[in-house]
Structure formats: structure tokens, C-alpha cells
Design a protein around this motif. Structure first.
Motif, mmCIF file in Angstrom:
data_model
loop_
_atom_site.group_PDB
_atom_site.id
_atom_site.type_symbol
_atom_site.label_atom_id
_atom_site.label_comp_id
_atom_site.label_asym_id
_atom_site.label_seq_id
_atom_site.Cartn_x
_atom_site.Cartn_y
_atom_site.Cartn_z
ATOM 1 N N ASP A 96 0.851 -1.181 0.000
ATOM 2 C CA ASP A 96 0.000 0.000 0.000
ATOM 3 C C ASP A 96 0.890 1.234 0.000
ATOM 4 O OD1 ASP A 96 -2.275 1.564 0.038
ATOM 5 O OD2 ASP A 96 -3.177 0.566 1.767
ATOM 6 N N TYR A 97 0.259 2.404 -0.228
ATOM 7 C CA TYR A 97 1.004 3.649 -0.389
ATOM 8 C C TYR A 97 0.132 4.765 0.168
ATOM 9 C CZ TYR A 97 4.063 6.917 -3.018
ATOM 10 O OH TYR A 97 4.956 7.880 -3.393
ATOM 11 N N ILE A 98 0.543 5.335 1.305
ATOM 12 C CA ILE A 98 -0.251 6.370 1.963
ATOM 13 C C ILE A 98 0.500 7.697 1.896
ATOM 14 C CG2 ILE A 98 -1.405 7.070 4.087
ATOM 15 C CD1 ILE A 98 -1.458 4.171 4.942
ATOM 16 N N VAL A 99 -0.174 8.713 1.392
ATOM 17 C CA VAL A 99 0.453 10.021 1.217
ATOM 18 C C VAL A 99 0.212 10.886 2.459
ATOM 19 C CG1 VAL A 99 0.490 12.121 -0.183
ATOM 20 C CG2 VAL A 99 0.199 9.889 -1.291
ATOM 21 N N LYS A 100 1.275 11.527 2.945
ATOM 22 C CA LYS A 100 1.164 12.459 4.071
ATOM 23 C C LYS A 100 0.557 13.779 3.578
ATOM 24 C CE LYS A 100 5.603 10.775 5.817
ATOM 25 N NZ LYS A 100 6.999 11.181 6.066
ATOM 26 N N PRO A 101 -0.183 14.475 4.446
ATOM 27 C CA PRO A 101 -0.611 14.048 5.786
ATOM 28 C C PRO A 101 -1.773 13.058 5.697
ATOM 29 C CG PRO A 101 -1.554 16.176 5.278
ATOM 30 C CD PRO A 101 -0.668 15.828 4.112
ATOM 31 N N PHE A 102 -1.887 12.196 6.700
ATOM 32 C CA PHE A 102 -2.957 11.207 6.710
ATOM 33 C C PHE A 102 -3.557 11.135 8.111
ATOM 34 C CE2 PHE A 102 1.192 9.189 7.223
ATOM 35 C CZ PHE A 102 1.065 8.626 8.485
ATOM 36 N N GLU A 103 -4.774 10.652 8.195
ATOM 37 C CA GLU A 103 -5.434 10.447 9.492
ATOM 38 C C GLU A 103 -4.966 9.120 10.082
ATOM 39 O OE1 GLU A 103 -7.368 12.511 11.084
ATOM 40 O OE2 GLU A 103 -7.498 14.017 9.497
ATOM 41 N N THR A 104 -4.761 9.092 11.383
ATOM 42 C CA THR A 104 -4.324 7.848 12.014
ATOM 43 C C THR A 104 -5.361 6.741 11.845
ATOM 44 O OG1 THR A 104 -5.177 8.625 14.160
ATOM 45 C CG2 THR A 104 -2.838 8.975 13.713
ATOM 46 N N THR A 105 -6.635 7.110 11.777
ATOM 47 C CA THR A 105 -7.671 6.084 11.574
ATOM 48 C C THR A 105 -7.488 5.392 10.228
ATOM 49 O OG1 THR A 105 -9.137 7.843 10.792
ATOM 50 C CG2 THR A 105 -9.411 7.119 13.060
ATOM 51 N N GLU A 106 -7.119 6.168 9.198
ATOM 52 C CA GLU A 106 -6.864 5.575 7.887
ATOM 53 C C GLU A 106 -5.653 4.649 7.960
ATOM 54 O OE1 GLU A 106 -5.646 6.831 3.293
ATOM 55 O OE2 GLU A 106 -5.653 8.335 4.895
ATOM 56 N N LEU A 107 -4.602 5.096 8.627
ATOM 57 C CA LEU A 107 -3.404 4.281 8.768
ATOM 58 C C LEU A 107 -3.723 2.959 9.462
ATOM 59 C CD1 LEU A 107 -0.312 3.806 8.723
ATOM 60 C CD2 LEU A 107 -0.211 5.062 10.884
ATOM 61 N N LEU A 108 -4.439 3.020 10.583
ATOM 62 C CA LEU A 108 -4.757 1.809 11.328
ATOM 63 C C LEU A 108 -5.614 0.855 10.510
ATOM 64 C CD1 LEU A 108 -5.469 3.381 14.837
ATOM 65 C CD2 LEU A 108 -3.468 2.044 14.161
ATOM 66 N N ALA A 109 -6.547 1.401 9.748
ATOM 67 C CA ALA A 109 -7.397 0.559 8.908
ATOM 68 C C ALA A 109 -6.569 -0.156 7.843
ATOM 69 C CB ALA A 109 -8.491 1.396 8.258
ATOM 70 N N ARG A 110 -5.644 0.566 7.226
ATOM 71 C CA ARG A 110 -4.820 -0.036 6.170
ATOM 72 C C ARG A 110 -3.840 -1.062 6.748
ATOM 73 N NH1 ARG A 110 -3.986 3.646 0.990
ATOM 74 N NH2 ARG A 110 -5.794 5.007 1.151
ATOM 75 N N VAL A 111 -3.311 -0.790 7.927
ATOM 76 C CA VAL A 111 -2.460 -1.768 8.607
ATOM 77 C C VAL A 111 -3.236 -3.051 8.845
ATOM 78 C CG1 VAL A 111 -1.371 -2.304 10.828
ATOM 79 C CG2 VAL A 111 -0.862 -0.140 9.676
ATOM 80 N N ASP A 112 -4.455 -2.918 9.323
ATOM 81 C CA ASP A 112 -5.295 -4.075 9.613
ATOM 82 C C ASP A 112 -5.548 -4.888 8.349
ATOM 83 O OD1 ASP A 112 -6.908 -5.491 11.640
ATOM 84 O OD2 ASP A 112 -8.598 -4.912 10.394
ATOM 85 N N VAL A 113 -5.850 -4.207 7.246
ATOM 86 C CA VAL A 113 -6.121 -4.898 5.975
ATOM 87 C C VAL A 113 -4.904 -5.702 5.514
ATOM 88 C CG1 VAL A 113 -6.512 -4.532 3.506
ATOM 89 C CG2 VAL A 113 -7.926 -3.341 5.179
ATOM 90 N N VAL A 114 -3.727 -5.091 5.563
ATOM 91 C CA VAL A 114 -2.517 -5.782 5.108
ATOM 92 C C VAL A 114 -2.189 -6.974 5.997
ATOM 93 C CG1 VAL A 114 -0.018 -5.553 4.767
ATOM 94 C CG2 VAL A 114 -1.563 -3.759 3.960
ATOM 95 N N LEU A 115 -2.324 -6.817 7.309
ATOM 96 C CA LEU A 115 -2.038 -7.928 8.219
ATOM 97 C C LEU A 115 -2.985 -9.098 7.968
ATOM 98 C CD1 LEU A 115 -1.324 -5.989 11.532
ATOM 99 C CD2 LEU A 115 0.335 -7.207 10.113
ATOM 100 N N ARG A 116 -4.243 -8.801 7.692
ATOM 101 C CA ARG A 116 -5.199 -9.868 7.387
ATOM 102 C C ARG A 116 -4.862 -10.526 6.055
ATOM 103 N NH1 ARG A 116 -9.313 -9.926 10.895
ATOM 104 N NH2 ARG A 116 -9.677 -8.058 12.140
ATOM 105 N N ARG A 117 -4.420 -9.735 5.088
ATOM 106 C CA ARG A 117 -4.050 -10.284 3.779
ATOM 107 C C ARG A 117 -2.917 -11.290 3.922
ATOM 108 N NH1 ARG A 117 -2.388 -5.583 0.282
ATOM 109 N NH2 ARG A 117 -4.599 -5.039 0.533
#
Length: 217
Positions: A96-117
């Protein structure tokens, strides 16, 4: 426990990411330049790496090439928002690729998705007398199924993934409802009261003064 490495040379951003990850129960190390990151990767096994591109000494693209044989999933965190950089990172193997600035909620959601993948979480969780099947989304106690609403199930799963960790009300709300928390709302408290009764966690799911709730196991 899930172990995450944050490679970010801006210390305030690094500290914020680390705090956000630890708040929801992840273990977290940080590296402020590319050489430190490579040293840590050689010393320790990580489940996920959050990787800035513009780093001192060794840049993010070079680090990604270095860790690619290790098959560690990577999410790029960067201010470089050009399509060319994004395509390059994804083609090199970033998840995944997240552009700054970002919301921590978005970061946590994307972390969760990748870990599940990457199947970094068990499909069945046995905790505090409950069995949670994450494939069928069924919850049971002593073989009897407990019917939960989608919100109740997601709250339950959040605590099951973070035992003995105090979770802030705003964290629970942002992870489950996917929206910014509004201070003063009783939504989280009401849902947790109902969840406690349904699953029999009146003693295990405890309120933490001025913070939120903690599942004690």
C-alpha cells in the motif's frame, strides 16, 4: 503479538505513529534513518514495515529492495504523491502507499487490511470463555452461538486482538464506526454495556477511568 517497524525520519511523525499503533495493541519499533532500519531488520523479525521514501543514508526504495526476499509486507508512508513514485513503489512490491498528511484512523485501517491479507491473525480466537470464528463471524460460549450486531462483533474483535490493553473511547469509535470521535457521545459506552451482557464479560471488560475500556484476561 504483531510487531511493526516504523521507518520515518521526522521524529514527531514517528512518535505519533508509534503511539497510535501501541494504543491499539501492536508492538512497535522505530528507525530514523535507512541504516538504522536495515540494522533492526537484520536483528529482529517484523510482521509489517511502515516505510518512508525520503530517508537519510538509505532511501525507502533501496530498503524495499533489501527486504523483498524476506517477504515482509510494506506500506509506504510518504509526502511524495506523484503517480510515478506510487506506481514504482507498488511495482516493487509494496502492499500500500499512503500520502502524508494522513489520518491515524486511515493508517490503522490499512495496517489491519494488510495484516489480514498476510494471515498474521488467527482465524479462530479463544479468549475469556468465548470462541470467535473470524471466517464465519460466529461467536459462541460453551458451544452456544451468541448473536451480535455487526458493531458489537467489531468491538468484540477489537478487544480480542488487544487483550490487557486500555483502548481509548475515540480509538474504539474510530476503528469500529470509521468516523472521527465526537466527545461527549455515549455511543461507545452503550454498545459496550450491551456487549458485556451478551457475551458474559461483566467482569472481564472493565472501564478505565478517563480513558475507555480494557479486556482483562
Amino acid at each position: 503479538m504483531i510487531n511493526i517497524l516504523v521507518v520515518e525520519d521526522d521524529k514527531p511523525i514517528s512518535d505519533l505513529i508509534k503511539m497510535s499503533l501501541k494504543r491499539v495493541g501492536y508492538l512497535c519499533d522505530t528507525a530514523l534513518d535507512g541504516e538504522i532500519a536495515i540494522d533492526k531488520i537484520n536483528e529482529k523479525t517484523y510482521d509489517l514495515i511502515l516505510l518512508d521514501i525520503m530517508l537519510p543514508k538509505v532511501n525507502g526504495f533501496e530498503i524495499l529492495e533489501y527486504i523483498e526476499p524476506r517477504k515482509i509486507p510494506v506500506i509506504f508512508l510518504t509526502a511524495k504523491n506523484s503517480v510515478e513514485d506510487k506506481v514504482r513503489g507498488l511495482r516493487m512490491g509494496a502492499e500500500d502507499y499512503i500520502v502524508k498528511p494522513f489520518e491515524t484512523t486511515e493508517l490503522l485501517a490499512r495496517v489491519d487490511v494488510v495484516l489480514r491479507r498476510y494471515n498474521k491473525t488467527d482465524n479462530v480466537i479463544n479468549i475469556a470463555g468465548l470462541q470467535i470464528d473470524m471466517i464465519s463471524m460466529k461467536v459462541s460460549r460453551d458451544g452456544k452461538e451468541i448473536l451480535l450486531t455487526p458493531k458489537e462483533y467489531n468491538i468484540l474483535l477489537l478487544f480480542a486482538h488487544n487483550p490487557n490493553v486500555a483502548l481509548y473511547r475515540e480509538t474504539i469509535y474510530e476503528r469500529v464506526w470509521g468516523e472521527e470521535y465526537e466527545y461527549g457521545t455515549k455511543t461507545v459506552d452503550l454498545h459496550i454495556q450491551r456487549l458485556r451482557k451478551k457475551v458474559g464479560w461483566q467482569k472481564e471488560l472493565k472501564a478505565v477511568n478517563k480513558v475507555g475500556y480494557r479486556l482483562e484476561v
